[in-house]
Design a protein around this motif. Structure first.
Motif, PDB file in Angstrom:
ATOM      1  N   ILE A 169      -4.361  -2.179  -8.257  1.00 46.20           N
ATOM      2  CA  ILE A 169      -5.460  -1.312  -8.702  1.00 46.20           C
ATOM      3  C   ILE A 169      -5.114   0.160  -8.453  1.00 46.20           C
ATOM      4  O   ILE A 169      -5.313   1.017  -9.319  1.00 46.20           O
ATOM      5  N   LEU A 170      -4.588   0.443  -7.277  1.00 45.59           N
ATOM      6  CA  LEU A 170      -4.214   1.817  -6.948  1.00 45.59           C
ATOM      7  C   LEU A 170      -3.097   2.328  -7.858  1.00 45.59           C
ATOM      8  O   LEU A 170      -3.157   3.461  -8.355  1.00 45.59           O
ATOM      9  N   ILE A 171      -2.096   1.512  -8.106  1.00 42.56           N
ATOM     10  CA  ILE A 171      -0.991   1.913  -8.982  1.00 42.56           C
ATOM     11  C   ILE A 171      -1.512   2.215 -10.386  1.00 42.56           C
ATOM     12  O   ILE A 171      -1.114   3.213 -10.999  1.00 42.56           O
TER      13      ILE A 171
ATOM     14  N   ARG B  36       1.537   7.586  -6.538  1.00 38.74           N
ATOM     15  CA  ARG B  36       0.638   8.757  -6.617  1.00 38.74           C
ATOM     16  C   ARG B  36       1.357  10.043  -6.272  1.00 38.74           C
ATOM     17  O   ARG B  36       1.230  11.055  -6.941  1.00 38.74           O
ATOM     18  N   ASP B  37       2.151   9.998  -5.207  1.00 40.70           N
ATOM     19  CA  ASP B  37       2.798  11.210  -4.719  1.00 40.70           C
ATOM     20  C   ASP B  37       4.220  11.367  -5.248  1.00 40.70           C
ATOM     21  O   ASP B  37       4.984  12.180  -4.735  1.00 40.70           O
ATOM     22  N   ALA B  38       4.586  10.583  -6.262  1.00 46.42           N
ATOM     23  CA  ALA B  38       5.898  10.636  -6.912  1.00 46.42           C
ATOM     24  C   ALA B  38       7.020  10.466  -5.898  1.00 46.42           C
ATOM     25  O   ALA B  38       8.046  11.133  -5.962  1.00 46.42           O
ATOM     26  N   GLY B  39       6.830   9.565  -4.971  1.00 44.14           N
ATOM     27  CA  GLY B  39       7.840   9.297  -3.957  1.00 44.14           C
ATOM     28  C   GLY B  39       8.734   8.128  -4.317  1.00 44.14           C
ATOM     29  O   GLY B  39       9.513   7.672  -3.497  1.00 44.14           O
ATOM     30  N   HIS B  40       8.643   7.643  -5.533  1.00 43.22           N
ATOM     31  CA  HIS B  40       9.443   6.498  -5.944  1.00 43.22           C
ATOM     32  C   HIS B  40      10.805   6.962  -6.472  1.00 43.22           C
ATOM     33  O   HIS B  40      11.013   8.138  -6.769  1.00 43.22           O
ATOM     34  N   ILE B  41      11.699   6.028  -6.603  1.00 49.62           N
ATOM     35  CA  ILE B  41      13.044   6.321  -7.095  1.00 49.62           C
ATOM     36  C   ILE B  41      12.956   6.587  -8.585  1.00 49.62           C
ATOM     37  O   ILE B  41      12.315   5.849  -9.335  1.00 49.62           O
ATOM     38  N   SER B  42      13.608   7.647  -9.027  1.00 53.98           N
ATOM     39  CA  SER B  42      13.627   7.948 -10.459  1.00 53.98           C
ATOM     40  C   SER B  42      14.992   8.500 -10.828  1.00 53.98           C
ATOM     41  O   SER B  42      15.790   8.854  -9.966  1.00 53.98           O
ATOM     42  N   LEU B  43      15.226   8.574 -12.112  1.00 52.79           N
ATOM     43  CA  LEU B  43      16.491   9.100 -12.620  1.00 52.79           C
ATOM     44  C   LEU B  43      16.241  10.478 -13.213  1.00 52.79           C
ATOM     45  O   LEU B  43      16.435  10.708 -14.398  1.00 52.79           O
ATOM     46  N   GLU B  44      15.820  11.400 -12.385  1.00 52.17           N
ATOM     47  CA  GLU B  44      15.490  12.730 -12.874  1.00 52.17           C
ATOM     48  C   GLU B  44      16.695  13.458 -13.422  1.00 52.17           C
ATOM     49  O   GLU B  44      16.553  14.338 -14.260  1.00 52.17           O
ATOM     50  N   SER B  45      17.863  13.140 -12.966  1.00 51.15           N
ATOM     51  CA  SER B  45      19.042  13.828 -13.475  1.00 51.15           C
ATOM     52  C   SER B  45      19.212  13.582 -14.971  1.00 51.15           C
ATOM     53  O   SER B  45      19.689  14.444 -15.692  1.00 51.15           O
ATOM     54  N   LEU B  46      18.820  12.418 -15.449  1.00 56.38           N
ATOM     55  CA  LEU B  46      18.871  12.141 -16.877  1.00 56.38           C
ATOM     56  C   LEU B  46      17.688  12.775 -17.612  1.00 56.38           C
ATOM     57  O   LEU B  46      17.821  13.190 -18.759  1.00 56.38           O
ATOM     58  N   MET B  47      16.555  12.857 -16.947  1.00 61.52           N
ATOM     59  CA  MET B  47      15.346  13.408 -17.578  1.00 61.52           C
ATOM     60  C   MET B  47      15.503  14.900 -17.884  1.00 61.52           C
ATOM     61  O   MET B  47      14.997  15.373 -18.887  1.00 61.52           O
ATOM     62  N   VAL B  48      16.176  15.628 -17.011  1.00 60.33           N
ATOM     63  CA  VAL B  48      16.302  17.071 -17.218  1.00 60.33           C
ATOM     64  C   VAL B  48      17.198  17.399 -18.403  1.00 60.33           C
ATOM     65  O   VAL B  48      17.153  18.514 -18.916  1.00 60.33           O
ATOM     66  N   LEU B  49      17.988  16.447 -18.849  1.00 61.52           N
ATOM     67  CA  LEU B  49      18.852  16.671 -20.009  1.00 61.52           C
ATOM     68  C   LEU B  49      18.100  16.561 -21.325  1.00 61.52           C
ATOM     69  O   LEU B  49      18.595  17.019 -22.354  1.00 61.52           O
ATOM     70  N   LEU B  50      16.924  15.959 -21.295  1.00 63.14           N
ATOM     71  CA  LEU B  50      16.147  15.778 -22.519  1.00 63.14           C
ATOM     72  C   LEU B  50      15.373  17.035 -22.868  1.00 63.14           C
ATOM     73  O   LEU B  50      14.995  17.804 -21.982  1.00 63.14           O
TER      74      LEU B  50
ATOM     75  N   ILE C  35       0.844  -1.197   0.000  1.00 66.50           N
ATOM     76  CA  ILE C  35       0.000   0.000   0.000  1.00 66.50           C
ATOM     77  C   ILE C  35       0.880   1.247   0.000  1.00 66.50           C
ATOM     78  O   ILE C  35       0.601   2.230  -0.703  1.00 66.50           O
ATOM     79  N   GLY C  36       1.961   1.218   0.761  1.00 68.53           N
ATOM     80  CA  GLY C  36       2.900   2.343   0.759  1.00 68.53           C
ATOM     81  C   GLY C  36       3.530   2.570  -0.609  1.00 68.53           C
ATOM     82  O   GLY C  36       3.734   3.711  -1.028  1.00 68.53           O
ATOM     83  N   ALA C  37       3.833   1.493  -1.329  1.00 69.27           N
ATOM     84  CA  ALA C  37       4.390   1.625  -2.678  1.00 69.27           C
ATOM     85  C   ALA C  37       3.389   2.265  -3.630  1.00 69.27           C
ATOM     86  O   ALA C  37       3.762   3.101  -4.469  1.00 69.27           O
ATOM     87  N   ALA C  38       2.135   1.898  -3.502  1.00 66.49           N
ATOM     88  CA  ALA C  38       1.108   2.500  -4.365  1.00 66.49           C
ATOM     89  C   ALA C  38       0.999   4.002  -4.102  1.00 66.49           C
ATOM     90  O   ALA C  38       0.926   4.806  -5.030  1.00 66.49           O
ATOM     91  N   VAL C  39       1.010   4.375  -2.833  1.00 67.27           N
ATOM     92  CA  VAL C  39       0.951   5.800  -2.487  1.00 67.27           C
ATOM     93  C   VAL C  39       2.194   6.512  -3.010  1.00 67.27           C
ATOM     94  O   VAL C  39       2.119   7.664  -3.455  1.00 67.27           O
ATOM     95  N   GLY C  40       3.324   5.845  -3.010  1.00 73.61           N
ATOM     96  CA  GLY C  40       4.541   6.418  -3.572  1.00 73.61           C
ATOM     97  C   GLY C  40       4.414   6.717  -5.047  1.00 73.61           C
ATOM     98  O   GLY C  40       4.976   7.703  -5.544  1.00 73.61           O
TER      99      GLY C  40
END
Length: 181
Positions: free
Chosen positions: A157-159, A85-99, A78-83
């Motif tokens: 379902i939540l995800i 929704r609230d963008a609390g998961h691990i991401s590689l934003e440093s690569l995304m900002v270069l695009l 359930i905590g992972a699903a909320v993550g």
């Protein structure tokens, strides 16, 4: 809808279905996090009781281990699903900002579509697995083995729902406001 389009008027009212989806998802995420925190507190109490019984009373309760495992499943899924929704998961934003903006938005949509499909797969397979073991009982708890698969189905379902909300927000040039704001 063209991915290059930004909202022309930031005060424009979104369609009722989008407002409804956002309200429902924010409420589900908030209550999901409350439930996960409550589950974590119960988990701590159960493990404390198990340790107390084992080392102080010299008589370890037999049901605490199975209950702790079930609680861990509920809290994490359930905590992972909320993550999501609230963008609390691990991401590689440093690569995304270069695009470039257009490529970044397309990649974000692709990522949320993949996450949403993963959620659907979790829900479907959790349902199949849960129904296949529903007639077995958990040792020492005497409840259906399917209780272990309920959080998998709910989380899936939540995800999926939260991913759809993010995709709509990206297409509209908006961001999903975390449920804690």
């Amino acid at each position: 809808m063209d991915l290059d389009m930004q909202a022309d008027d930031s005060t424009a009212t979104p369609p009722a279905a989008i407002v409804w989806l956002t309200r429902i998802n924010a409420t589900l995420a908030r209550f999901g996090m409350y439930a996960a925190v409550a589950g974590l507190l119960v988990l701590v109490a159960v493990v404390f009781y198990q340790v107390f019984g084992r080392y102080v009373m010299n008589s370890s309760p037999t049901w605490t281990e199975n209950l702790a495992i079930v609680l861990v499943l509920y809290v994490t899924l359930i905590g992972a699903a909320v993550g999501v929704r609230d963008a609390g998961h691990i991401s590689l934003e440093s690569l995304m900002v270069l695009l470039p903006e257009k490529a970044r938005r397309r990649l974000e949509i692709l990522i949320y579509a993949a996450v949403g499909l993963f959620g659907v797969a979790m829900a479907y397979n959790g349902w199949i697995l849960g129904s296949s073991v529903a007639h077995y009982l958990l040792p020492n708890l005497h409840i259906s083995e399917a209780v272990r698969y309920v959080p998998l189905v709910l989380s899936g379902i939540l995800i999926a729902s939260f991913s759809v909300e993010h995709i709509i927000a990206i297409l509209r040039g908006e961001e999903v406001v975390p449920s804690w704001n």
